[in-house]
Design an enzyme around this catalytic site. Structure first.
Site, PDB file in Angstrom:
ATOM      1  N   HIS A  37      -6.213   0.380  -3.504  1.00 43.16           N
ATOM      2  CA  HIS A  37      -6.188  -1.082  -3.596  1.00 43.16           C
ATOM      3  C   HIS A  37      -7.614  -1.644  -3.555  1.00 43.16           C
ATOM      4  CE1 HIS A  37      -2.071  -0.408  -1.755  1.00 43.16           C
ATOM      5  NE2 HIS A  37      -1.778  -1.172  -2.788  1.00 43.16           N
ATOM      6  N   SER A 188      -1.129   6.238  -2.206  1.00 42.55           N
ATOM      7  CA  SER A 188       0.067   5.400  -2.274  1.00 42.55           C
ATOM      8  C   SER A 188       0.425   4.940  -0.879  1.00 42.55           C
ATOM      9  CB  SER A 188       1.239   6.192  -2.868  1.00 42.55           C
ATOM     10  OG  SER A 188       2.451   5.469  -2.735  1.00 42.55           O
ATOM     11  N   SER A 189       0.929   3.719  -0.771  1.00 41.85           N
ATOM     12  CA  SER A 189       1.371   3.214   0.524  1.00 41.85           C
ATOM     13  C   SER A 189       2.496   4.068   1.080  1.00 41.85           C
ATOM     14  CB  SER A 189       1.835   1.758   0.387  1.00 41.85           C
ATOM     15  OG  SER A 189       0.782   0.951  -0.095  1.00 41.85           O
TER      16      SER A 189
END
Length: 282
Positions: A37, A188-189
């Site tokens: 992000h 990735s979260s």
């Protein structure tokens, strides 16, 4: 960094920036932020004058209510990361702000055509309609000149590209490269939910993609797909798909063709579903 929770307040502030001739960049997120992000923020800072990020876990794009409930939340840490990254405005709306009539109210239907019927679309019915609904709402709230999204969600990027066409938006979409951990696992979260044992196994998803990419064209893709799926199953995954697709329109391919392509995969590890892709050609 300024934090806004209401569309009207954010619009007023950004309106002043636009009047001053500032170019607005926007990176929408669902929180639980990682360096992938932050790389979007960094790209936005290079390309634009004012960077806006949003954190909103969108209920209309989850097929499984349990998946929505389990989506990780690390808001305090997220705010610290965004502040350190140099975000100018954070939009942090409530569900009621984005869906005044409720998430289950009637929404516009977007004609995404073929690209919402395959891969993720086949396994997650109406998921991309939910994506379209919220991205449209966020774009109307922010009205950015540039939109920054990650390649890891390749099909979602193509959906958003089509949404911009459907809505006649002048916003430019920038698809930023997938960031990976040192062992190759795509950031990735959802990785936060992996147990240590699952985390050690999860890297096989990127290794399998790389193996398919390295061997593409050496034999029929059907054989590569079958062996790739077997590799994932042997590692402990329950794979949904492993496909080769056109990078232009997401047509599923039986063999490589000229132009950009993508190898895409989705597989479950326990109750956690991971997706990844690698691009081929240009």
């Amino acid at each position: 960094m300024y934090l806004f929770k209401r569309v009207a307040d954010l619009g007023q502030a950004l309106g002043q920036e636009k009047k001053a001739g500032k170019r607005i960049g926007f990176a929408p997120t669902m929180g639980a932020l990682h360096q992938g992000h932050i790389s979007l923020i960094q790209s936005a800072k290079q390309e634009t004058d004012i960077v806006v990020a949003s954190i909103f876990v969108n209920p209309t794009q989850f097929n499984d209510p349990k998946d929505f409930e389990k989506y990780p939340s690390t808001l305090e840490q997220d705010i610290l990361l965004l502040t350190a990254a140099g975000v100018d405005y954070l939009f942090l709306p409530s569900v009621a702000e984005m869906y005044p009539a409720g998430p289950d109210a009637e929404h516009p239907h977007y004609d995404f055509g073929y690209i919402e019927s395959v891969l993720e679309g086949a396994y997650r019915p109406n998921h991309f309609q939910g994506v379209g609904i919220i991205v449209h709402k966020l774009l109307e709230a922010v009205r950015p000149d540039d939109l920054f999204m990650g390649q890891k969600d390749f099909q979602q990027c193509m959906i958003v590209k089509r949404l911009l066409e459907i809505t006649g938006s002048s916003t430019q979409l920038h698809i930023c490269p997938t960031l990976r951990e040192a062992d190759g696992l795509a950031m990735s979260s959802r990785n936060m939910r992996l147990t240590p044992g699952q985390r050690a196994t999860a890297v096989e998803i990127s290794r399998t993609l790389q193996w398919v990419k390295d061997n593409l064209g050496t034999r029929p893709f059907s054989g590569l797909r079958a062996e790739g799926l077997a590799r994932l199953e042997d590692a402990g995954f329950a794979p949904d798909y492993l496909e080769l697709a056109s990078g232009n329109d997401l047509r599923l391919l039986d063999a490589p063709e000229d132009g950009p392509m993508a190898i895409l995969v989705a597989a479950r590890l326990g109750d956690i579903r991971l997706i990844d892709n690698m691009t081929v050609g240009s």
